[in-house]
Design a protein around this motif. Structure first.
Motif, short mmCIF file in Angstrom:
data_model
loop_
_atom_site.label_atom_id
_atom_site.label_comp_id
_atom_site.label_asym_id
_atom_site.label_seq_id
_atom_site.Cartn_x
_atom_site.Cartn_y
_atom_site.Cartn_z
N MET A 33 0.86 -1.18 0.00
CA MET A 33 0.00 0.00 0.00
C MET A 33 0.90 1.24 0.00
N ALA A 34 0.52 2.21 -0.80
CA ALA A 34 1.38 3.38 -0.96
C ALA A 34 0.59 4.67 -0.94
N TRP A 35 1.31 5.74 -0.69
CA TRP A 35 0.79 7.09 -0.81
C TRP A 35 1.56 7.81 -1.90
N PHE A 36 0.82 8.49 -2.74
CA PHE A 36 1.39 9.35 -3.76
C PHE A 36 0.75 10.73 -3.62
N ARG A 37 1.36 11.71 -4.25
CA ARG A 37 0.75 13.03 -4.29
C ARG A 37 0.98 13.65 -5.66
N GLN A 38 0.07 14.51 -6.03
CA GLN A 38 0.14 15.13 -7.35
C GLN A 38 -0.32 16.57 -7.29
N ALA A 39 0.57 17.46 -7.63
CA ALA A 39 0.24 18.87 -7.74
C ALA A 39 -0.22 19.16 -9.17
N PRO A 40 -1.01 20.21 -9.37
CA PRO A 40 -1.49 20.54 -10.71
C PRO A 40 -0.34 20.71 -11.71
N GLY A 41 -0.44 20.03 -12.83
CA GLY A 41 0.57 20.16 -13.87
C GLY A 41 1.83 19.35 -13.64
N LEU A 85 4.61 19.90 8.65
CA LEU A 85 4.16 20.16 7.29
C LEU A 85 4.67 21.50 6.78
N LYS A 86 4.95 21.53 5.49
CA LYS A 86 5.47 22.71 4.81
C LYS A 86 4.50 23.12 3.70
N PRO A 87 4.53 24.37 3.29
CA PRO A 87 3.67 24.77 2.16
C PRO A 87 3.92 23.92 0.91
N ASP A 88 5.15 23.45 0.71
CA ASP A 88 5.45 22.60 -0.44
C ASP A 88 4.73 21.26 -0.40
N ASP A 89 4.19 20.88 0.75
CA ASP A 89 3.44 19.62 0.87
C ASP A 89 2.00 19.78 0.39
N THR A 90 1.61 21.00 0.04
CA THR A 90 0.25 21.26 -0.41
C THR A 90 -0.01 20.59 -1.74
N THR A 91 -0.97 19.69 -1.78
CA THR A 91 -1.38 19.02 -2.99
C THR A 91 -2.44 17.98 -2.65
N ILE A 92 -2.83 17.19 -3.64
CA ILE A 92 -3.77 16.10 -3.42
C ILE A 92 -2.98 14.82 -3.16
N TYR A 93 -3.38 14.10 -2.12
CA TYR A 93 -2.74 12.86 -1.72
C TYR A 93 -3.64 11.68 -2.08
N TYR A 94 -3.02 10.64 -2.64
CA TYR A 94 -3.73 9.45 -3.07
C TYR A 94 -3.15 8.22 -2.39
N CYS A 95 -4.02 7.28 -2.05
CA CYS A 95 -3.54 5.97 -1.62
C CYS A 95 -3.72 5.00 -2.78
N ALA A 96 -2.92 3.97 -2.76
CA ALA A 96 -2.93 3.01 -3.87
C ALA A 96 -2.51 1.64 -3.38
N THR A 115 -7.29 13.08 -1.47
CA THR A 115 -7.73 14.00 -0.43
C THR A 115 -6.78 15.20 -0.43
N GLN A 116 -7.36 16.39 -0.37
CA GLN A 116 -6.59 17.63 -0.49
C GLN A 116 -5.93 18.00 0.83
N VAL A 117 -4.65 18.28 0.76
CA VAL A 117 -3.91 18.81 1.91
C VAL A 117 -3.40 20.20 1.53
N THR A 118 -3.71 21.18 2.36
CA THR A 118 -3.28 22.55 2.13
C THR A 118 -2.54 23.04 3.36
N VAL A 119 -1.30 23.49 3.15
CA VAL A 119 -0.47 23.98 4.25
C VAL A 119 -0.23 25.47 4.02
N SER A 120 -0.70 26.27 4.94
CA SER A 120 -0.54 27.72 4.80
C SER A 120 0.76 28.17 5.47
N SER A 121 1.35 29.19 4.90
CA SER A 121 2.63 29.70 5.44
C SER A 121 2.40 30.75 6.50
#
Length: 121
Positions: A33-41, A85-96, A115-121
């Motif tokens: 089981m894994a976690w991935f993340r994908q930012a737009p583009g 958590l850092k602002p760079d961690d902001t993105t959608i996280y997927y399990c697989a 699931t969306q994770v948003t980290v504000s600075s």
């Protein structure tokens, strides 16, 4: 099998979140089981993985020391504890779910909806 990811949200920099992934079908000891993340583009990138049978874990360098993946076996639930958590961690996280360990998203054949994770600075 269907995977249901949850636990995302908005958090301040330095904060923590715990993601969960609940499968509708059985996860066997041979599965990974894994976690991935994908930012737009951007490409979907590997974050962490766990061998279901042994519990051995693997992490991307970018999250090592901050994120921890774990699992409960009864009921079967996958977790991703995210600390510092850092602002760079902001993105959608997927399990697989995959049949073997891989850092390549193409080796995983079942995915959660993200699931969306948003980290504000």
């Amino acid at each position: 099998v269907q995977l249901q990811a949850s636990g995302g949200g908005l958090v301040q920099s330095g904060g923590s979140l715990r993601l969960s992934c609940t499968p509708s079908g059985r996860i066997f000891s041979s599965h990974v089981m894994a976690w991935f993340r994908q930012a737009p583009g951007k490409e979907r990138e590997f974050v962490a993985a766990i061998r279901w049978g042994t519990g051995r874990t693997y992490y991307a360098d970018s999250v090592k020391g901050r994120f921890t993946t774990s699992r409960d076996t009864a009921p079967q639930i996958l977790y991703l504890q995210m600390n510092s958590l850092k602002p760079d961690d902001t993105t959608i996280y997927y399990c697989a779910r995959g049949n073997g360990l891989s850092y390549d998203r193409r080796e995983y054949n079942f995915w959660g909806q993200g699931t969306q994770v948003t980290v504000s600075s």
